[in-house]
Design an enzyme around this catalytic site. Structure first.
Site, PDB file in Angstrom:
ATOM      1  N   ASP A   1     -11.595  -5.505  -8.724  1.00 44.34           N
ATOM      2  CA  ASP A   1     -12.301  -4.452  -8.372  1.00 44.34           C
ATOM      3  C   ASP A   1     -13.941  -5.007  -8.147  1.00 44.34           C
ATOM      4  O   ASP A   1     -14.055  -5.829  -8.898  1.00 44.34           O
ATOM      5  CB  ASP A   1     -12.286  -3.195  -8.841  1.00 44.34           C
ATOM      6  CG  ASP A   1     -12.781  -3.492 -10.609  1.00 44.34           C
ATOM      7  OD1 ASP A   1     -12.110  -4.630 -11.021  1.00 44.34           O
ATOM      8  OD2 ASP A   1     -13.486  -2.748 -11.268  1.00 44.34           O
ATOM      9  N   GLU A   2     -14.581  -4.402  -7.376  1.00 42.23           N
ATOM     10  CA  GLU A   2     -16.055  -4.351  -7.293  1.00 42.23           C
ATOM     11  C   GLU A   2     -16.454  -6.019  -7.352  1.00 42.23           C
ATOM     12  O   GLU A   2     -17.494  -6.321  -8.268  1.00 42.23           O
ATOM     13  CB  GLU A   2     -16.599  -3.603  -8.352  1.00 42.23           C
ATOM     14  CG  GLU A   2     -16.556  -2.193  -8.436  1.00 42.23           C
ATOM     15  CD  GLU A   2     -16.647  -1.247  -9.594  1.00 42.23           C
ATOM     16  OE1 GLU A   2     -17.331  -0.152  -9.174  1.00 42.23           O
ATOM     17  OE2 GLU A   2     -16.637  -1.543 -10.676  1.00 42.23           O
ATOM     18  N   VAL A   3     -16.180  -6.779  -6.513  1.00 37.66           N
ATOM     19  CA  VAL A   3     -16.607  -8.118  -6.565  1.00 37.66           C
ATOM     20  C   VAL A   3     -17.636  -8.237  -5.614  1.00 37.66           C
ATOM     21  O   VAL A   3     -17.827  -7.817  -4.577  1.00 37.66           O
ATOM     22  CB  VAL A   3     -15.490  -9.071  -6.017  1.00 37.66           C
ATOM     23  CG1 VAL A   3     -15.822 -10.620  -5.930  1.00 37.66           C
ATOM     24  CG2 VAL A   3     -14.148  -8.979  -6.697  1.00 37.66           C
TER      25      VAL A   3
END
Ligand SMILES: *[C@@H]1O[C@H](CO)[C@@H](O)[C@H](O)[C@H]1NC(C)=O
Ligand SMILES: *[C@@H]1O[C@H](CO)[C@@H](O)[C@H](O)[C@H]1NC(C)=O
Ligand SMILES: *[C@@H]1O[C@H](CO)[C@@H](O)[C@H](O)[C@H]1NC(C)=O
Ligand SMILES: *[C@@H]1O[C@H](CO)[C@@H](O)[C@H](O)[C@H]1NC(C)=O
Length: 551
Positions: A307-309
């Site tokens: 997630d949320e790279v």
């Protein structure tokens, strides 16, 4: 002396009248016989099937203690037929829980002996839990036949031990509460940017650099103890090692983080996500995750985040730019993410691990292996509260198994009876939901507890009994939606947790809950007042406290 006797008499009266409104989560089928029995002091569990495992014997000991703790048959109780024991027939020797394990059971409450039949020991554990909830405090119990099984295979909670550290005891307490709610997956978000408490033997520098202190670690022995404790209670422990983002503390010395650069000056700044262009990155992950697979065995799943790279750091890095130039098949930064995930998942597969990822991997079009489980976490709150429906339709429409957590972020709290908001979310309420469910593509639900504002001081009270609302949604039939009925059972279940040593918080009082729009009126609510309903528990929480001057 007289006073004391009056008090004792009243205490017995209150205990004896403690009601049983029903089991939580509500069983699939229950038919009461109209008989009332009482449990004899000689009561014993007995394994009568071919399969009597240490796991079953351990559960017998636990439930005998739970049912008979501080309770004695009350001399004044009416003479009832006595139940002398419980025969438990487990018909297979399955001992590892997966997404396809048969968790069903039958429970016959009758004299002279109760009878339980279950396909696996895990079903038998649930039968014992159900039985324990049916026994009144005077050891009387209504005759009934219950045929039960969960609606969804994955009934999880997520805890986060990176943002705050939980001692092992508080994790065990949480696992016990999960078992009482028939939940079966502890998703352990063990590390993140804030701290790295996983104490690796193969890469010891990770916790040396990344834990809050040398005391704030989970040794391999401690983790094995938790995994074993959970397994005895039918709870799987799935660890999460989030990559390639959400990494910072613990990874610094391994040469795998991306150096970020100031785009204007070209000066190096901080370190960002894992650098997907370095072979060293995969060498480290391979070493770490092989150990993790072994430490959490027999569990095969590892959650690898995704997630949320933050891609800005990759974009600012000249070494990555030149690597992309040399690898024209990787077209852009989305392609780079795909490249990373493909190598990571192939590596896990080669190690015999299965994988769960957060939804971004799917959203970003990363080509992933068809057996990947996708956790849907976005769009469950505020103005976005229904976005999860579109995502679930897409994920299951593409044939992936899903775990839904978006509308079950219980680390959010609100004034009032907020459990109702979670309880009321029907997980198959999306386009194609019914088909997805019948094809097993809704693996289940997960209540998440991100721990910015939670540690061992409030994990139990924040999680319970609210997570039991999600547990019922995950276990019981879709038609079980009566809030008044759920409220009564949730209240009693919470009081039951207090008697079992878990400081679960109250769900309100009749006056507070009655103000809910569309809810029962004050009068309706309070008429169910079995003594103190909503306002108190027969046995209130009585903390073990020792002031500094008393120690
Ligand atoms: C246990 O269940 C199996 C399968 O239904 C049955 O064949 C067996 O007779 C049962 N054993 C006992 C002791 O009830
Ligand atoms: C990195 O690994 C890839 C794939 O295994 C290999 O083709 C490549 O030669 C390696 N690069 C270096 C610099 O070792
Ligand atoms: C189903 O979702 C819609 C929003 O898309 C919502 O208005 C409705 O109340 C939901 N129904 C149930 C039973 O959850
Ligand atoms: C909901 O549950 C309450 C309490 O058990 C019961 O009195 C009421 O009739 C139920 N409502 C419906 C619609 O079944």
């Amino acid at each position: 002396m007289k006073d004391l006797r009056t008090h004792l008499f009243l205490a017995v009266l209150v205990l004896a009248s403690t009601p049983v409104s029903g089991v939580l989560p509500r069983p699939q089928q229950q038919t009461d016989s109209g008989d009332v029995f009482s449990l004899g002091e000689e009561f014993q569990f007995l394994a009568v099937g071919v399969h009597s495992t240490p796991m079953l014997q351990n559960a017998f000991d636990r439930y005998r203690a739970i049912i008979f703790q501080r309770r004695k048959p009350d001399g004044a109780a009416p003479a009832l037929s006595t139940i002398t024991g419980c025969d438990v027939n487990v018909t297979s020797d399955v001992q590892v829980k997966t997404l396809t394990t048969d968790e069903s059971y039958e429970l016959h409450v009758r004299a002279p002996r109760l009878f339980v039949r279950a396909a696996t020991v895990f079903g038998a554990l649930y039968a014992l839990e159900t039985f324990s909830q049916l026994v009144r405090s005077d050891l009387s119990i209504d005759g009934t036949v219950i045929t039960d099984k969960p609606r969804f295979a994955y009934r999880g909670t997520m805890i986060d031990t990176s943002r705050h550290f939980y001692p092992v005891t508080s994790i065990k307490m949480h696992i016990d509460a999960m078992a009482y709610a028939k939940m079966n997956v502890l998703h352990w978000h063990i590390v993140d940017e804030i701290s790295f408490p996983y104490e690796s033997v193969v890469l010891p520098q990770m916790s040396l650099d990344g834990a809050f202190s040398p005391k704030h670690v989970y040794s391999i022995a401690a983790i094995r103890e938790i995994v074993e404790y959970a397994m005895l209670r039918g709870v799987r422990v799935i660890p999460e090692f989030d990559t390639p983002g959400h990494v910072s503390r613990g990874w610094g010395s391994l040469g795998v983080l991306t150096q970020c650069y100031d785009v204007k000056t070209g000066a190096p700044t901080n370190f960002g996500a894992l650098n997907p262009t370095l072979n060293q990155t995969y060498a480290v992950l391979s070493t770490l995750l092989a150990e993790v697979r072994d430490v959490f065995a027999p569990e095969a799943y590892i959650h690898v985040g995704g997630d949320e790279v933050p891609k800005e750091c990759w974009q600012s890095n000249p070494q990555i730019a030149s690597w992309l130039h040399e690898h024209p098949s990787v077209k852009d930064f989305a392609g780079l993410e795909t490249y990373f995930e493909q190598r990571l998942l192939a590596l896990l597969k080669a190690q015999g691990s299965s994988y769960i990822v957060w939804q971004e991997i799917f959203d970003n079009g990363v080509e992933i292996l068809p057996d990947t489980v996708i956790e849907v976490w976005k769009g469950g709150h505020g103005g976005d509260q229904w976005l999860w429906q579109t995502e679930m339709a897409k994920v299951t429409g593409a044939g992936f198994k899903s775990v839904l957590s978006a509308p079950y972020y219980l680390n959010y709290i609100a004034y009032g009876a907020d459990w109702i908001n979670y309880y009321s979310i029907e997980p198959a309420n999306f386009t194609g939901g019914a088909a997805a469910e019948s094809n097993g593509l809704i693996a289940g639900l997960e209540a998440c507890f991100w721990s910015e504002y939670i540690d061992a001081t409030n994990l139990a009270s924040r999680a319970w009994p609210r997570a039991a609302a999600v547990a019922e949604r995950a276990w019981s039939a879709e038609t079980v939606t009566n809030l008044t009925d759920a409220e009564r059972r949730l209240h009693e279940w919470r009081c039951m947790l207090l008697t079992r040593g878990i400081n679960a918080e109250p769900i309100g009082t009749c006056s507070v809950n009655a103000q809910r729009v569309g809810g029962p009126t004050l009068q309706q609510w309070c008429q169910y007042q079995v003594p103190g309903y909503g306002g108190y528990c027969a046995e209130e929480w009585d903390p073990v406290y020792s002031a500094p001057w008393d120690r």
